[in-house]
Design a protein around this motif. Structure first.
Motif, PDB file in Angstrom:
ATOM      1  N   ASP A  19       0.943  -1.248   0.020  1.00 13.22           N
ATOM      2  CA  ASP A  19      -0.100  -0.180  -0.044  1.00 13.22           C
ATOM      3  C   ASP A  19       0.873   1.284   0.057  1.00 13.22           C
ATOM      4  OD1 ASP A  19      -2.458   1.280  -0.065  1.00 13.22           O
ATOM      5  OD2 ASP A  19      -2.414   1.652   2.301  1.00 13.22           O
ATOM      6  N   TRP A  20       1.932   1.169  -0.826  1.00 15.94           N
ATOM      7  CA  TRP A  20       2.997   2.410  -0.984  1.00 15.94           C
ATOM      8  C   TRP A  20       2.154   3.571  -1.120  1.00 15.94           C
ATOM      9  CZ3 TRP A  20       6.934  -0.894  -3.902  1.00 15.94           C
ATOM     10  CH2 TRP A  20       7.727  -1.841  -2.914  1.00 15.94           C
ATOM     11  N   PHE A  21       1.381   3.396  -2.240  1.00 20.05           N
ATOM     12  CA  PHE A  21       0.659   4.658  -2.907  1.00 20.05           C
ATOM     13  C   PHE A  21      -0.305   5.179  -1.928  1.00 20.05           C
ATOM     14  CE2 PHE A  21      -2.875   6.615  -5.621  1.00 20.05           C
ATOM     15  CZ  PHE A  21      -2.031   7.398  -6.015  1.00 20.05           C
ATOM     16  N   GLY A  22      -0.779   4.244  -1.016  1.00 18.99           N
ATOM     17  CA  GLY A  22      -1.712   4.999   0.053  1.00 18.99           C
ATOM     18  C   GLY A  22      -1.532   6.047   0.586  1.00 18.99           C
ATOM     19  N   VAL A  23       0.005   6.123   0.828  1.00 19.88           N
ATOM     20  CA  VAL A  23       0.579   7.149   1.848  1.00 19.88           C
ATOM     21  C   VAL A  23       0.463   8.585   1.110  1.00 19.88           C
ATOM     22  CG1 VAL A  23       2.574   7.980   2.598  1.00 19.88           C
ATOM     23  CG2 VAL A  23       2.450   5.597   2.484  1.00 19.88           C
ATOM     24  N   VAL A  24       0.305   8.655  -0.029  1.00 25.06           N
ATOM     25  CA  VAL A  24       0.124  10.051  -0.562  1.00 25.06           C
ATOM     26  C   VAL A  24      -1.158   9.980  -1.291  1.00 25.06           C
ATOM     27  CG1 VAL A  24       2.473  10.242  -1.165  1.00 25.06           C
ATOM     28  CG2 VAL A  24       1.315   9.241  -2.814  1.00 25.06           C
ATOM     29  N   ARG A  39      -3.088  14.238 -20.399  1.00 28.58           N
ATOM     30  CA  ARG A  39      -1.815  13.672 -20.910  1.00 28.58           C
ATOM     31  C   ARG A  39      -0.678  13.413 -19.704  1.00 28.58           C
ATOM     32  NH1 ARG A  39      -3.279  17.561 -24.336  1.00 28.58           N
ATOM     33  NH2 ARG A  39      -1.417  18.777 -23.608  1.00 28.58           N
ATOM     34  N   MET A  40      -0.415  12.243 -19.406  1.00 30.60           N
ATOM     35  CA  MET A  40       0.333  11.990 -18.198  1.00 30.60           C
ATOM     36  C   MET A  40       1.359  10.901 -18.407  1.00 30.60           C
ATOM     37  SD  MET A  40      -3.157  11.327 -15.812  1.00 30.60           S
ATOM     38  CE  MET A  40      -3.862  10.786 -17.532  1.00 30.60           C
ATOM     39  N   LEU A  41       2.466  11.227 -17.733  1.00 33.23           N
ATOM     40  CA  LEU A  41       3.828  10.387 -17.690  1.00 33.23           C
ATOM     41  C   LEU A  41       4.163   9.966 -16.432  1.00 33.23           C
ATOM     42  CD1 LEU A  41       6.333   8.979 -19.149  1.00 33.23           C
ATOM     43  CD2 LEU A  41       7.352  11.215 -18.963  1.00 33.23           C
ATOM     44  N   GLU A  42       4.391   8.513 -16.262  1.00 39.29           N
ATOM     45  CA  GLU A  42       5.113   8.181 -14.950  1.00 39.29           C
ATOM     46  C   GLU A  42       6.114   7.396 -15.071  1.00 39.29           C
ATOM     47  OE1 GLU A  42       2.159   5.963 -12.511  1.00 39.29           O
ATOM     48  OE2 GLU A  42       2.792   3.860 -13.504  1.00 39.29           O
ATOM     49  N   ILE A  43       7.236   7.638 -14.370  1.00 34.77           N
ATOM     50  CA  ILE A  43       8.337   7.145 -14.524  1.00 34.77           C
ATOM     51  C   ILE A  43       8.368   6.231 -13.156  1.00 34.77           C
ATOM     52  CG2 ILE A  43      11.133   7.450 -14.345  1.00 34.77           C
ATOM     53  CD1 ILE A  43       9.372   8.977 -16.570  1.00 34.77           C
ATOM     54  N   GLY A  44       8.486   5.004 -13.382  1.00 33.68           N
ATOM     55  CA  GLY A  44       8.480   3.976 -12.188  1.00 33.68           C
ATOM     56  C   GLY A  44       7.091   3.592 -12.053  1.00 33.68           C
ATOM     57  N   SER A  45       6.582   2.386 -12.587  1.00 35.94           N
ATOM     58  CA  SER A  45       5.191   2.174 -12.503  1.00 35.94           C
ATOM     59  C   SER A  45       4.926   0.739 -11.375  1.00 35.94           C
ATOM     60  CB  SER A  45       4.735   1.604 -13.924  1.00 35.94           C
ATOM     61  OG  SER A  45       4.616   2.902 -14.644  1.00 35.94           O
ATOM     62  N   TYR A  46       5.798  -0.071 -11.336  1.00 42.17           N
ATOM     63  CA  TYR A  46       5.752  -1.151 -10.426  1.00 42.17           C
ATOM     64  C   TYR A  46       4.504  -1.956 -10.797  1.00 42.17           C
ATOM     65  CZ  TYR A  46       7.252  -3.798  -6.361  1.00 42.17           C
ATOM     66  OH  TYR A  46       7.852  -4.591  -5.468  1.00 42.17           O
ATOM     67  N   GLY A  48       1.413  -0.869 -10.790  1.00 47.22           N
ATOM     68  CA  GLY A  48       0.366   0.095 -11.448  1.00 47.22           C
ATOM     69  C   GLY A  48      -0.500   0.701 -10.548  1.00 47.22           C
ATOM     70  N   ALA A  49      -0.228   0.702  -9.253  1.00 45.21           N
ATOM     71  CA  ALA A  49      -1.053   1.361  -8.345  1.00 45.21           C
ATOM     72  C   ALA A  49      -1.535   2.941  -8.656  1.00 45.21           C
ATOM     73  CB  ALA A  49      -0.610   1.399  -6.917  1.00 45.21           C
ATOM     74  N   SER A  50      -0.479   3.739  -8.835  1.00 43.98           N
ATOM     75  CA  SER A  50      -0.661   5.259  -9.316  1.00 43.98           C
ATOM     76  C   SER A  50      -1.450   5.265 -10.577  1.00 43.98           C
ATOM     77  CB  SER A  50       0.750   6.056  -9.421  1.00 43.98           C
ATOM     78  OG  SER A  50       1.578   5.293  -9.903  1.00 43.98           O
ATOM     79  N   ALA A  51      -0.970   4.300 -11.467  1.00 37.53           N
ATOM     80  CA  ALA A  51      -1.332   4.466 -12.917  1.00 37.53           C
ATOM     81  C   ALA A  51      -2.742   4.172 -12.978  1.00 37.53           C
ATOM     82  CB  ALA A  51      -0.757   3.420 -13.926  1.00 37.53           C
ATOM     83  N   CYS A  52      -3.527   3.134 -12.041  1.00 38.24           N
ATOM     84  CA  CYS A  52      -4.700   2.726 -11.759  1.00 38.24           C
ATOM     85  C   CYS A  52      -5.517   3.720 -11.368  1.00 38.24           C
ATOM     86  CB  CYS A  52      -5.073   1.248 -11.106  1.00 38.24           C
ATOM     87  SG  CYS A  52      -4.244  -0.113 -12.110  1.00 38.24           S
ATOM     88  N   TYR A  53      -4.877   4.664 -10.238  1.00 35.01           N
ATOM     89  CA  TYR A  53      -5.670   5.781  -9.593  1.00 35.01           C
ATOM     90  C   TYR A  53      -5.897   6.745 -10.938  1.00 35.01           C
ATOM     91  CZ  TYR A  53      -6.581  10.075  -6.939  1.00 35.01           C
ATOM     92  OH  TYR A  53      -7.253  10.899  -6.337  1.00 35.01           O
ATOM     93  N   LEU A  54      -4.901   7.043 -11.469  1.00 38.60           N
ATOM     94  CA  LEU A  54      -5.300   7.725 -12.568  1.00 38.60           C
ATOM     95  C   LEU A  54      -6.262   7.691 -13.497  1.00 38.60           C
ATOM     96  CD1 LEU A  54      -1.455   9.072 -13.211  1.00 38.60           C
ATOM     97  CD2 LEU A  54      -3.227  10.398 -11.983  1.00 38.60           C
ATOM     98  N   ILE A  55      -6.213   6.305 -13.813  1.00 39.15           N
ATOM     99  CA  ILE A  55      -7.085   6.196 -15.060  1.00 39.15           C
ATOM    100  C   ILE A  55      -8.522   6.026 -14.375  1.00 39.15           C
ATOM    101  CG2 ILE A  55      -7.937   3.957 -16.287  1.00 39.15           C
ATOM    102  CD1 ILE A  55      -5.065   3.097 -16.545  1.00 39.15           C
ATOM    103  N   ASP A  56      -8.481   5.484 -12.849  1.00 39.37           N
ATOM    104  CA  ASP A  56      -9.907   5.503 -12.559  1.00 39.37           C
ATOM    105  C   ASP A  56     -10.486   6.760 -12.152  1.00 39.37           C
ATOM    106  OD1 ASP A  56      -9.690   2.770 -12.592  1.00 39.37           O
ATOM    107  OD2 ASP A  56      -9.103   2.525 -10.180  1.00 39.37           O
ATOM    108  N   LYS A  57      -9.622   7.886 -11.841  1.00 38.00           N
ATOM    109  CA  LYS A  57     -10.068   8.986 -11.328  1.00 38.00           C
ATOM    110  C   LYS A  57     -10.503   9.773 -12.511  1.00 38.00           C
ATOM    111  CE  LYS A  57     -10.453  12.069  -7.665  1.00 38.00           C
ATOM    112  NZ  LYS A  57     -11.260  11.879  -6.589  1.00 38.00           N
ATOM    113  N   SER A 100      -8.571  -1.748 -14.847  1.00 38.31           N
ATOM    114  CA  SER A 100      -8.976  -0.222 -14.607  1.00 38.31           C
ATOM    115  C   SER A 100      -9.313   0.232 -16.170  1.00 38.31           C
ATOM    116  CB  SER A 100      -7.725   0.454 -14.142  1.00 38.31           C
ATOM    117  OG  SER A 100      -7.578   0.836 -12.804  1.00 38.31           O
ATOM    118  N   ILE A 101      -8.836  -0.097 -17.316  1.00 39.47           N
ATOM    119  CA  ILE A 101      -9.075   0.285 -18.747  1.00 39.47           C
ATOM    120  C   ILE A 101     -10.447  -0.294 -18.985  1.00 39.47           C
ATOM    121  CG2 ILE A 101      -8.666   0.097 -21.087  1.00 39.47           C
ATOM    122  CD1 ILE A 101      -5.310   0.349 -20.230  1.00 39.47           C
TER     123      ILE A 101
END
Length: 217
Positions: A19-24, A39-46, A48-57, A100-101
């Motif tokens: 739950d690392w992404f849950g901290v922020v 239009r978004m770019l993420e460096i380091g996806s592991y 996909g927690a942050s990617a899924c958040y952005l897609i869902d949001k 998420s997609i």
């Protein structure tokens, strides 16, 4: 070369092992609606927690474009932990983003770049993506030289008014001989902010992450 998101058989459950992404996440709940990035770019996806958040949001409001750049080889801290299978981490990323997609209301153009971040961003610049992105999330290597390279290239890819989010601002690896200033993000982030201070505005947020808005090229 960019590769399209894989068509992966999916179930109805996300597969996250931490739950690392849950901290922020609480900060993003306030920040992302203000930016409204498309239009978004993420460096380091592991996984996909942050990617899924952005897609869902965001994808329930409008079509989005999301580039995810990762080696899926792990950093030094992962390589020292034999219990983490990065192959499985990468598989969970594809599973989670596919889910998420599948749930999105508008089209999601997910582009996966597998490889080192500096080469991936350099290719994007060579392809004409300068000033293309509204939001860039830097959460890749924690080594100071890598973080500094990511920051400088990200600035070139960010549009005026866009935001860069730096993860793990205060993170430091616990080593046998003590903390190594070259094996944590903060010195690199501070150097970047100091060099670009006339072109940035630091946004108020808890110090676990640092957010900067580009004010000029």
């Amino acid at each position: 070369m960019p590769i399209p998101a894989e068509s992966t058989p999916i179930t109805e459950a996300f597969q996250f092992t931490n739950d690392w992404f849950g901290v922020v996440k609480g900060v993003w709940e306030e920040l992302v609606p203000q930016i409204q990035p498309q239009r978004m770019l993420e460096i380091g996806s592991y996984e996909g927690a942050s990617a899924c958040y952005l897609i869902d949001k965001l994808s329930h409001q409008f079509p989005i474009e999301l580039h995810c750049l990762d080696t899926w080889e792990g950093g030094l801290e992962h390589q020292q932990d034999g219990g983490i299978s990065m192959t499985q981490v990468e598989a969970r990323f594809h599973h989670n983003t596919a889910l998420s997609i599948r749930r999105s209301a508008h089209p999601v153009n997910l582009v996966v770049h597998k490889g080192p971040s500096d080469l991936g961003m350099a290719r994007l610049l060579a392809q004409g993506a300068s000033g293309h992105f509204d939001f860039i999330y830097i959460d890749g290597s924690h080594q100071a030289p890598d973080v500094l390279a990511d920051a400088v290239l990200a600035f070139r890819l960010l549009r005026k008014g866009g935001v860069i989010a730096f993860d793990d601002y205060l993170w430091a690896e616990e080593l046998a001989g003590g903390k190594d200033p070259l094996r944590c993000p903060k010195p690199a982030i501070d150097a970047f902010v100091n060099c670009y201070f006339r072109k940035l505005q630091i946004l108020r947020a808890p110090l676990y992450q640092l957010y900067v808005q580009k004010t000029s090229d």
